[in-house]
Write a protein that holds these residues in place. Structure first.
Motif, PDB file in Angstrom:
ATOM      1  N   HIS A   1      47.659  41.675  42.445  1.00 10.21           N
ATOM      2  CA  HIS A   1      47.706  41.723  43.904  1.00 10.21           C
ATOM      3  C   HIS A   1      46.917  40.542  44.441  1.00 10.21           C
ATOM      4  N   VAL A   2      47.357  40.048  45.605  1.00 11.12           N
ATOM      5  CA  VAL A   2      46.695  38.873  46.174  1.00 11.12           C
ATOM      6  C   VAL A   2      45.303  39.207  46.704  1.00 11.12           C
TER       7      VAL A   2
ATOM      8  N   LYS B   1      43.003  25.459  42.278  1.00 12.44           N
ATOM      9  CA  LYS B   1      41.569  25.671  42.164  1.00 12.44           C
ATOM     10  C   LYS B   1      40.937  24.476  41.431  1.00 12.44           C
ATOM     11  N   PRO B   2      39.985  23.769  42.066  1.00 12.77           N
ATOM     12  CA  PRO B   2      39.409  22.582  41.414  1.00 12.77           C
ATOM     13  C   PRO B   2      38.705  22.900  40.094  1.00 12.77           C
TER      14      PRO B   2
ATOM     15  N   ARG C   1      49.229  27.528  31.500  1.00 14.94           N
ATOM     16  CA  ARG C   1      49.631  28.526  32.502  1.00 14.94           C
ATOM     17  C   ARG C   1      48.683  28.536  33.690  1.00 14.94           C
ATOM     18  N   ALA C   2      47.392  28.371  33.400  1.00 15.91           N
ATOM     19  CA  ALA C   2      46.409  28.400  34.489  1.00 15.91           C
ATOM     20  C   ALA C   2      46.539  27.187  35.390  1.00 15.91           C
TER      21      ALA C   2
ATOM     22  N   CYS D   1      43.654  39.827  37.035  1.00 13.17           N
ATOM     23  CA  CYS D   1      42.699  38.775  37.426  1.00 13.17           C
ATOM     24  C   CYS D   1      43.337  37.396  37.366  1.00 13.17           C
ATOM     25  N   ALA D   2      44.610  37.298  37.668  1.00 10.12           N
ATOM     26  CA  ALA D   2      45.308  36.013  37.551  1.00 10.12           C
ATOM     27  C   ALA D   2      44.773  34.970  38.516  1.00 10.12           C
ATOM     28  N   ASN D   3      44.177  35.381  39.616  1.00 12.42           N
ATOM     29  CA  ASN D   3      43.683  34.437  40.622  1.00 12.42           C
ATOM     30  C   ASN D   3      42.239  34.009  40.381  1.00 12.42           C
TER      31      ASN D   3
END
Length: 546
Positions: A114-115, A191-192, A182-183, A153-155
């Motif tokens: 979920h976002v 994401k830096p 993938r990341a 926790c993909a984000n």
């Protein structure tokens, strides 16, 4: 085969699956239950036992013609029992493992993606769960749990980084590179931090072009002007022996930031470039030139002046104390000609740094000048902050004393309404007591006025559940409530006629207006705090002249 796979892994219905498996094994022939490998192993065991009789080999034709043993059925039952026993051991191991991980599993509230961000407790549970599985040492379980974790926790780049490092530690570079791809390409590609990690990881793996591309992507596209990305990229070029390329990175970034209006990164970029130049080439003069050039393009700031003080401290004598002192004065003493939006804390810290410098390299007069200026500008501010802190602590301690007194006994019904409130000057800190807040004498405001029996006073504790940090002044209460706060009786008791009001006439119109304003504010507080109904509050307000 499906049951065998199920019994290997802990799940909520493990007991039911094991019982169903035993029913299936008891209702079907063993030849239908065995896998191909198990059937081949059993056939090999039978052929070896059939070829030997009392330790002597016999021909295969003799073995085929020999009658079937009477105990063949018993042997098949034993083989079935052995077949079930193997699955039962798998089932017991899964049950034992389930007892170890049940606390982690029950704490997972959102196993799907979920976002919206996860709460801190669930993120901490994932970390603890991964720690436990890694200590167990089962590689397959580790990979499966990481893949489960990265669904929810993909984000979060930190979990991808942890996965890559774990796979690198056990030598599975294929899985590590796959997870990193993938990341950086799908899940957290904006994401830096994941790209900064990729640059370091690829450099260690020998992929220098990939590392350069990762750093370049961050400070040019994802987060333009990010100082960390520029510094890490320049440091890598320096490690590779490309010092000029490292200088070029800083100069390109500075040129880009100069084109921006009110760049917040430019002062830090100049300071970092000056420091890098000195540490790499030990050329203090060039490092000072970089900072001096920065003063022509950007407003004075703490990082820039701090860098200049440091560079000046490593320069040979004589020091440029007068030039440095003039810059420090412009920064710590803002004026209309030299506006400065730095905080008091930054200005005080820079003044302290300069004091340390001047105590090392200045003379007695310059030291006295700097110390007097520092004391004049910052010691009164520190004293006022300490006084405010002390007053706040005194207020909290006195507040607890007032609460204890308010609950020490039931107040008298004849107590004045003014006496129920503490003095404004003693209740609030000094910041709120600029205007005189003395209440009029009770004899002047409430002479001849008593609360009617319907408004008997009792200790008030409506907000007691919020802790002792808030003041709980002793307030008159309405009819005692037996239900929870907010539940009022359906009817109110008959109110007696109010006695004639006898107010002392104020000497001036201003005093009368002030008294009237205070009384109205007081009744408004009663309306909100005690939960009076609109009708009762309106009736009380009608007492006062408009």
């Amino acid at each position: 085969m499906i049951y065998s796979r199920i019994l290997e892994n802990p799940n909520q219905q493990l007991d039911r699956y094991f019982n169903s498996f035993k029913e299936l094994a008891g209702s079907r022939p063993l030849s239908e239950l065995r896998t191909a490998e198990e059937a081949a192993a059993a056939a090999g065991a039978h052929s070896e036992s059939g070829d030997q009789v009392n330790g002597e080999e016999v021909g295969s034709d003799v073995a085929e013609q020999s009658p079937k043993p009477v105990s063949a059925g018993l042997t098949e039952a034993e083989e079935l029992e052995k077949y079930i026993t193997i699955r039962e051991e798998m089932y017991k191991k899964a049950k034992e493992f389930d007892s170890k991980i049940i606390s982690f599993e029950t704490a997972i509230r959102r196993p799907y993606f979920h976002v919206r961000p996860l709460n801190v407790a669930e993120l901490e549970n994932w970390n603890n769960y991964l720690d436990f599985i890694e200590r167990e040492g089962d590689f397959n379980k580790v990979v499966k749990l990481y893949e489960r974790c990265l669904i929810a926790c993909a984000n979060y780049p930190e979990y991808w980084i942890r996965y890559v490092l774990c796979m690198e530690a056990v030598g599975s570079l294929d899985i590590a590179n796959n997870a990193l791809a993938r990341a950086t390409q799908v899940f957290v590609k904006r994401k830096p931090e994941i790209h900064l990690f990729a640059g370091r990881f690829k450099e260690q793996s020998g992929d220098i072009p990939g590392a350069q591309a990762a750093y370049q992507l961050v400070h040019s596209e994802i987060s333009p002007g990010l100082l960390e990305a520029i510094a890490k990229h320049a440091n890598m070029e320096h490690r590779l022996g490309n010092v000029e390329a490292a200088y070029s990175l800083y100069e390109q970034a500075i040129a880009i930031e100069k084109g921006k209006e009110h760049s917040q990164t430019l002062p830090m970029l100049f300071a970092q470039y000056s420091r890098f130049t000195y540490l790499v080439s030990l050329n203090a003069e060039k490092a000072r030139e970089i900072v001096v050039e920065a003063l022509e393009h950007v407003q004075l700031s703490k990082p820039l002046l701090e860098a200049l003080i440091h560079i000046e401290s490593i320069q040979p004598l004589p020091k440029k104390i007068d030039y440095l002192d003039s810059l420090v004065v412009k920064f710590i003493e803002p004026s209309s000609e030299n506006p400065n939006f730095a905080s008091v804390t930054d200005r005080e810290e820079l003044s302290s740094i300069y004091l340390e410098f001047i105590n090392l390299f200045g003379d007695a007069q310059s030291i006295k000048k700097a110390e007097d200026r520092h004391a004049k500008l910052f010691l009164p501010h520190r004293s006022s902050m300490s006084e405010k802190k002390r007053q706040a602590e005194d207020f909290l301690s006195s507040d607890k004393v007032k609460m204890a007194k308010s609950y020490s006994g039931v107040p008298s019904p004849a107590q004045s309404i003014m006496g129920a409130y503490p003095s404004a000057q003693s209740q609030w800190p000094a910041g709120y007591g600029v205007q005189p807040q003395a209440w009029p004498p009770a004899t002047q405001a409430t002479q001849g006025q008593q609360w009617t029996p319907g408004y008997t006073q009792q200790p008030y504790n409506a907000y007691g559940g919020y802790g002792s940090g808030y003041a709980n002044p002793q307030m008159p209460a309405t009819t005692p409530q037996t239900a929870a706060y907010g539940a009022y009786p359906s009817t109110y008791p008959a109110q007696q006629a109010f006695p004639p009001q006898s107010y002392a006439q104020p000497t001036t119109a201003a005093a009368a207006a002030e008294l009237q304003h205070r009384l109205r504010n007081l009744l408004q507080c009663l309306r909100h705090i005690m939960g009076l109904t609109t009708e009762v509050a309106g009736l009380a307000c009608d007492i006062l002249p408009m």
